[in-house]
Design a protein around this motif. Sequence first.
Motif, mmCIF file in Angstrom:
data_model
loop_
_atom_site.group_PDB
_atom_site.id
_atom_site.type_symbol
_atom_site.label_atom_id
_atom_site.label_comp_id
_atom_site.label_asym_id
_atom_site.label_seq_id
_atom_site.Cartn_x
_atom_site.Cartn_y
_atom_site.Cartn_z
ATOM 1 N N MET A 1 34.748 35.471 42.488
ATOM 2 C CA MET A 1 35.449 36.584 41.835
ATOM 3 C C MET A 1 34.629 37.059 40.631
ATOM 4 O O MET A 1 33.899 36.281 40.045
ATOM 5 C CB MET A 1 36.764 36.034 41.308
ATOM 6 C CG MET A 1 38.091 36.575 41.813
ATOM 7 S SD MET A 1 38.284 37.348 43.369
ATOM 8 C CE MET A 1 37.547 38.882 43.206
ATOM 9 N N TYR A 30 45.811 37.221 43.180
ATOM 10 C CA TYR A 30 44.751 37.303 42.165
ATOM 11 C C TYR A 30 45.304 37.182 40.747
ATOM 12 O O TYR A 30 44.544 37.270 39.782
ATOM 13 C CB TYR A 30 43.970 38.617 42.324
ATOM 14 C CG TYR A 30 43.161 38.639 43.603
ATOM 15 C CD1 TYR A 30 42.040 37.812 43.753
ATOM 16 C CD2 TYR A 30 43.522 39.448 44.671
ATOM 17 C CE1 TYR A 30 41.307 37.811 44.928
ATOM 18 C CE2 TYR A 30 42.792 39.453 45.852
ATOM 19 C CZ TYR A 30 41.683 38.630 45.979
ATOM 20 O OH TYR A 30 40.961 38.626 47.143
ATOM 21 N N ASP A 110 36.007 46.868 40.671
ATOM 22 C CA ASP A 110 35.198 45.955 41.483
ATOM 23 C C ASP A 110 35.198 46.355 42.952
ATOM 24 O O ASP A 110 34.153 46.388 43.592
ATOM 25 C CB ASP A 110 35.726 44.518 41.347
ATOM 26 C CG ASP A 110 35.720 44.060 39.898
ATOM 27 O OD1 ASP A 110 34.686 44.248 39.227
ATOM 28 O OD2 ASP A 110 36.756 43.559 39.436
ATOM 29 N N ALA A 211 39.999 38.276 52.700
ATOM 30 C CA ALA A 211 38.651 37.993 53.224
ATOM 31 C C ALA A 211 37.704 39.143 52.881
ATOM 32 O O ALA A 211 36.551 38.926 52.475
ATOM 33 C CB ALA A 211 38.717 37.781 54.736
ATOM 34 N N SER A 214 36.884 39.073 49.138
ATOM 35 C CA SER A 214 35.952 37.975 48.828
ATOM 36 C C SER A 214 34.534 38.349 49.239
ATOM 37 O O SER A 214 33.582 38.130 48.481
ATOM 38 C CB SER A 214 36.321 36.701 49.588
ATOM 39 O OG SER A 214 37.604 36.306 49.238
ATOM 40 N N ALA A 215 34.419 38.922 50.453
ATOM 41 C CA ALA A 215 33.081 39.287 50.923
ATOM 42 C C ALA A 215 32.449 40.342 50.008
ATOM 43 O O ALA A 215 31.274 40.281 49.677
ATOM 44 C CB ALA A 215 33.155 39.817 52.358
ATOM 45 N N THR A 217 33.025 40.850 46.832
ATOM 46 C CA THR A 217 32.775 40.422 45.447
ATOM 47 C C THR A 217 31.892 39.176 45.367
ATOM 48 O O THR A 217 31.645 38.670 44.285
ATOM 49 C CB THR A 217 34.101 40.146 44.700
ATOM 50 O OG1 THR A 217 34.863 39.214 45.461
ATOM 51 C CG2 THR A 217 34.893 41.412 44.477
ATOM 52 N N SER A 218 31.438 38.687 46.546
ATOM 53 C CA SER A 218 30.651 37.444 46.510
ATOM 54 C C SER A 218 29.197 37.701 46.126
ATOM 55 O O SER A 218 28.416 36.775 45.976
ATOM 56 C CB SER A 218 30.713 36.741 47.862
ATOM 57 O OG SER A 218 30.059 37.553 48.819
ATOM 58 N N GLY A 219 28.849 38.962 45.973
ATOM 59 C CA GLY A 219 27.499 39.281 45.525
ATOM 60 C C GLY A 219 26.498 39.427 46.651
ATOM 61 O O GLY A 219 25.308 39.604 46.424
ATOM 62 N N ASP A 220 26.989 39.350 47.929
ATOM 63 C CA ASP A 220 26.053 39.517 49.067
ATOM 64 C C ASP A 220 25.661 40.975 49.240
ATOM 65 O O ASP A 220 26.448 41.848 48.960
ATOM 66 C CB ASP A 220 26.723 39.041 50.363
ATOM 67 C CG ASP A 220 27.104 37.574 50.277
ATOM 68 O OD1 ASP A 220 26.509 36.885 49.435
ATOM 69 O OD2 ASP A 220 27.986 37.148 51.041
#
Length: 220
Positions: A1, A30, A110, A211, A214-215, A217-220
């Motif tokens: 996050m 959240y 975000d 899901a 998360s994907a 905001t995970s920085g990928d």
Amino acid sequence: MPDEGVVRLLIFGRQGAGKGTQSVRLAEHYRAPHISTGDMLRSAVANGTAIGLEAQSYMDAGKLVPDSVMLGVVEERLHEPDVEAHGFLLDGFPRTVGQAEALLALTQVDVAIDLEVPEEVVLERISSRRVCQGCGRIYSTAEPPAVPWTCDTCGSQVVQRNDDTPEAVALRLAAYATETLPTIGWFDGKGILVRVDGLGTPDEVTARLIAAISAATSGD
Ligand code: AMP
């Protein structure tokens, strides 16, 4: 996050896409305040405030409340301590590119989520939708409260919204197409939009949303 549990999310979706229900669940997940501009305006109308008086005729007709009014409402809310501490889950704002530009001048976002449900499905859902006048909990004619029509959560009356009439719904969907779809495209252009399929049970959709967030905001 993103930084220290602060999450700033927007959720788009046609009227009846399940946006209200999913927003409550995501806000809980959240621990971020759920800010629904529709709920804020309905409470302003119920309390007879100056903003409520100004907004009511637009709302009952299914039209968008002018940006100048909306920006005042949202800016004040975003400065409250719970938002500063935990971020937000904005539901129903922004709905125009003008609102989107004003929002990003005030705060970072975000992820912007587009909860996708086809128009024929939302029309069916809206005609059966009923809402608690007290806490905003959503029911349907197929899933009424235990004691008809008294809210299971707060005991207030459960009613059909003034703007869930066929005429107002047609106007709201038209405003969605002309104003909000370009706003969604605007966030896509900023690279922060995720599209999520809104069909399925509420639990399935919530899992899909978490899901996707998360994907994103995970920085990928
Ligand atoms: P909602 O509950 O989000 O469907 O909002 C109900 C009504 O409130 C809308 O049909 C509009 O009349 C008004 N409204 C809520 N949010 C906005 C917004 N961001 N911009 C303009 N009007 C809004």
